[in-house]
Design an enzyme around this catalytic site. Structure first.
Site, PDB file in Angstrom:
ATOM      1  CG  HIS A 218      -0.219   0.325   2.506  1.00 20.47           C
ATOM      2  ND1 HIS A 218       0.554  -0.600   3.158  1.00 20.47           N
ATOM      3  CD2 HIS A 218      -0.139   1.458   3.233  1.00 20.47           C
ATOM      4  CE1 HIS A 218       1.076  -0.060   4.245  1.00 20.47           C
ATOM      5  NE2 HIS A 218       0.675   1.203   4.319  1.00 20.47           N
TER       6      HIS A 218
HETATM    7  C1  UD1 Z   1      -1.966   5.644   6.071  1.00 22.49           C
HETATM    8  C2  UD1 Z   1      -0.611   6.132   6.607  1.00 22.49           C
HETATM    9  C3  UD1 Z   1       0.425   5.037   6.438  1.00 22.49           C
HETATM   10  C4  UD1 Z   1      -0.044   3.734   7.061  1.00 22.49           C
HETATM   11  C5  UD1 Z   1      -1.407   3.365   6.501  1.00 22.49           C
HETATM   12  C6  UD1 Z   1      -1.935   2.114   7.158  1.00 22.49           C
HETATM   13  C7  UD1 Z   1      -0.264   8.560   6.330  1.00 22.49           C
HETATM   14  C8  UD1 Z   1       0.495   9.585   5.582  1.00 22.49           C
HETATM   15  N1  UD1 Z   1      -0.148   7.290   5.863  1.00 22.49           N
HETATM   16  O1  UD1 Z   1      -1.790   5.414   4.686  1.00 22.49           O
HETATM   17  O2  UD1 Z   1       1.621   5.434   7.084  1.00 22.49           O
HETATM   18  O3  UD1 Z   1       0.889   2.721   6.769  1.00 22.49           O
HETATM   19  O4  UD1 Z   1      -2.318   4.442   6.740  1.00 22.49           O
HETATM   20  O5  UD1 Z   1      -3.110   1.676   6.558  1.00 22.49           O
HETATM   21  O6  UD1 Z   1      -0.921   8.871   7.288  1.00 22.49           O
HETATM   22  N2  UD1 Z   1      -9.164   4.933   2.051  1.00 22.49           N
HETATM   23  C9  UD1 Z   1     -10.372   4.290   2.031  1.00 22.49           C
HETATM   24  N3  UD1 Z   1     -10.951   3.976   3.227  1.00 22.49           N
HETATM   25  C10 UD1 Z   1     -10.392   4.262   4.411  1.00 22.49           C
HETATM   26  C11 UD1 Z   1      -9.153   4.930   4.427  1.00 22.49           C
HETATM   27  C12 UD1 Z   1      -8.556   5.261   3.238  1.00 22.49           C
HETATM   28  O7  UD1 Z   1     -10.918   4.004   0.970  1.00 22.49           O
HETATM   29  O8  UD1 Z   1     -10.974   3.946   5.466  1.00 22.49           O
HETATM   30  C13 UD1 Z   1      -8.502   5.251   0.760  1.00 22.49           C
HETATM   31  C14 UD1 Z   1      -8.800   6.614   0.222  1.00 22.49           C
HETATM   32  O9  UD1 Z   1      -8.848   6.535  -1.155  1.00 22.49           O
HETATM   33  C15 UD1 Z   1      -7.578   7.404   0.630  1.00 22.49           C
HETATM   34  C16 UD1 Z   1      -6.485   6.379   0.539  1.00 22.49           C
HETATM   35  O10 UD1 Z   1      -7.085   5.154   0.947  1.00 22.49           O
HETATM   36  O11 UD1 Z   1      -7.355   8.512  -0.184  1.00 22.49           O
HETATM   37  C17 UD1 Z   1      -5.308   6.654   1.408  1.00 22.49           C
HETATM   38  O12 UD1 Z   1      -5.705   6.862   2.777  1.00 22.49           O
HETATM   39  P1  UD1 Z   1      -4.773   7.707   3.769  1.00 22.49           P
HETATM   40  O13 UD1 Z   1      -5.299   7.651   5.144  1.00 22.49           O
HETATM   41  O14 UD1 Z   1      -4.516   9.054   3.183  1.00 22.49           O
HETATM   42  O15 UD1 Z   1      -3.376   6.980   3.704  1.00 22.49           O
HETATM   43  P2  UD1 Z   1      -3.021   5.420   3.705  1.00 22.49           P
HETATM   44  O16 UD1 Z   1      -2.474   5.061   2.383  1.00 22.49           O
HETATM   45  O17 UD1 Z   1      -4.149   4.619   4.263  1.00 22.49           O
END
Ligand code: UD1
Length: 373
Positions: A218
């Protein structure tokens, strides 16, 4: 400049609950033992969920699996670019901190919710405790590295999971009196739940094959760019030529990986994200793991499962020196998996210092001493 009438006060009251800020999946796993230990010691606590992760499979299932208390509030910040998400976190968290007047804000790991909470608290003079301080990949292209460095500078208590982190913090000027080597709360959670990681039940529930490689990917550097994702998927297909591959797909990169043909191999099984217990059962039953996760490098170290980390660096070197972890390039994934499957064992390993299941109680005792209880 004149003070605007709506500006926040420069300081908040210093008495009040211990306030935990949780935002994303790995935070929940690290916070559970700390919240439990503080509860056992009679501390007043508040849990603020920022809503950075919001899907049932990314959040709610973890609260259920880990017996975490219902958050007192969920800020619902959701997803967005770094600036947009961090800005929403800062605004929402400052409001909560002013309303709830915590004695201490506890932040976990290295996600955007972590750094936003530390910054919001420090600016209104609320002390901050950082659980999992001092880890460094020395790779400032990772958002997590930026988050870690800034959070540690703002923290009054730096709880360290691994000895080399002490040197990193000292080298950045963090006073040694703030640094506490306490062990690893993520491993507390793992050891406390070990009996629940039922491989046969996970196989039945999720249709897992008899022998399989578990993959999780991821990181933005691996999954955001379509060409990179295509290259990675090619190597995963190479792994699937050797053994079945099970990949619970994080929502980040799902579309890119599927567009790159992830599911176009009969032995590659794409799953939705799993809850904590199901996921660790799947890890426990795996012949090897291919990942870019931080936490999974630690969990495989304790479970004794060979771990191949598709990254040029790790902020968790103890998982290599003591555990089952090895860093691999894209090109090394297939040969490394082949070797792990042939060996059939993760080889010699040692438990890193203090990864004994008692980090939560150690953290709780230091927090209460800090607060003068
Ligand atoms: C975040 C953390 C990362 C961690 C990961 C664990 C930051 C910068 N990154 O990354 O260090 O390893 O969490 O999972 O904080 N999304 C969904 N549903 C959700 C959450 C996210 O669909 O419940 C999707 C959305 O499209 C979103 C993308 O995932 O834009 C990324 O989510 P985000 O929280 O920005 O970062 P992660 O890649 O999850």
């Amino acid at each position: 400049m004149q003070e605007s009438p709506s500006a926040a006060p420069v300081s908040a009251p210093v008495s009040g609950p211990v306030l935990h800020v949780l935002g994303a999946r790995p935070n929940f796993v690290k916070a559970a033992p700390v919240i439990r230990a503080l509860g056992e010691r009679g501390a007043r606590q508040t849990v603020v969920h920022t809503g950075q992760h919001y899907d049932e499979r990314m959040s709610d299932v973890f609260f259920r699996d880990l017996g975490l208390p219902e958050p007192d509030v969920n800020l619902g910040v959701g997803s967005g670019g770094h600036a947009e998400q961090t800005a929403a976190l800062l605004v929402g968290l400052e409001r909560e901190f002013l309303d709830r007047a915590p004695a201490l804000v506890v932040v976990y790991g290295d996600v955007n919710s972590t750094v936003a909470a530390a910054l919001a608290a420090a600016k209104i003079h609320i002390p901050v405790a950082h659980v999992e301080a001092g880890l460094r990949s020395f790779d400032m292209t990772m958002p997590e590295e930026v988050n870690r460095r800034l959070t540690d500078q703002l923290s009054d208590l730096c709880f360290v999971t691994s000895p080399e982190a002490i040197g990193h913090l000292a080298g950045e000027g963090v006073p040694t009196g703030r640094i506490h080597l306490v062990g690893n709360p993520m491993i507390d959670t793992l050891l406390a739940n070990l009996d629940r990681f039922d491989v046969a039940a996970a196989r039945a529930a999720h249709g897992l094959p008899g022998r399989y490689v578990l993959a999780t990917l991821h990181r933005p550097a691996n999954v955001d760019d379509p060409a990179t994702a295509r290259a990675l998927v090619g190597h995963l297909h190479g792994v699937a030529d050797l053994a079945d591959v099970v990949i619970p797909v994080h929502p980040r990169g799902r579309a890119t990986l599927l567009a790159a043909g992830l599911a176009d191999h009969p032995r590659l099984h794409v799953l939705d994200p799993l809850g904590y217990v199901d996921f660790l059962a799947a890890v426990r039953g795996a012949a090897a793991v291919v990942t870019d996760s931080g936490g999974l490098q630690e969990e495989t170290t304790i479970l004794g499962v060979p771990c191949l980390t598709v990254r040029p660096n790790t902020e968790r070197p103890v998982t290599i020196t003591h555990g089952t972890n090895r860093l691999v390039t894209f090109e090394e994934v297939v040969p490394a998996v082949r070797k792990a499957l042939e060996a059939g064992t993760a080889g010699e390993r040692r438990t890193p210092p203090l990864w004994d299941g008692a980090a939560g109680p150690r953290i709780a005792d230091i927090i209460l001493e800090f607060l003068g209880d």
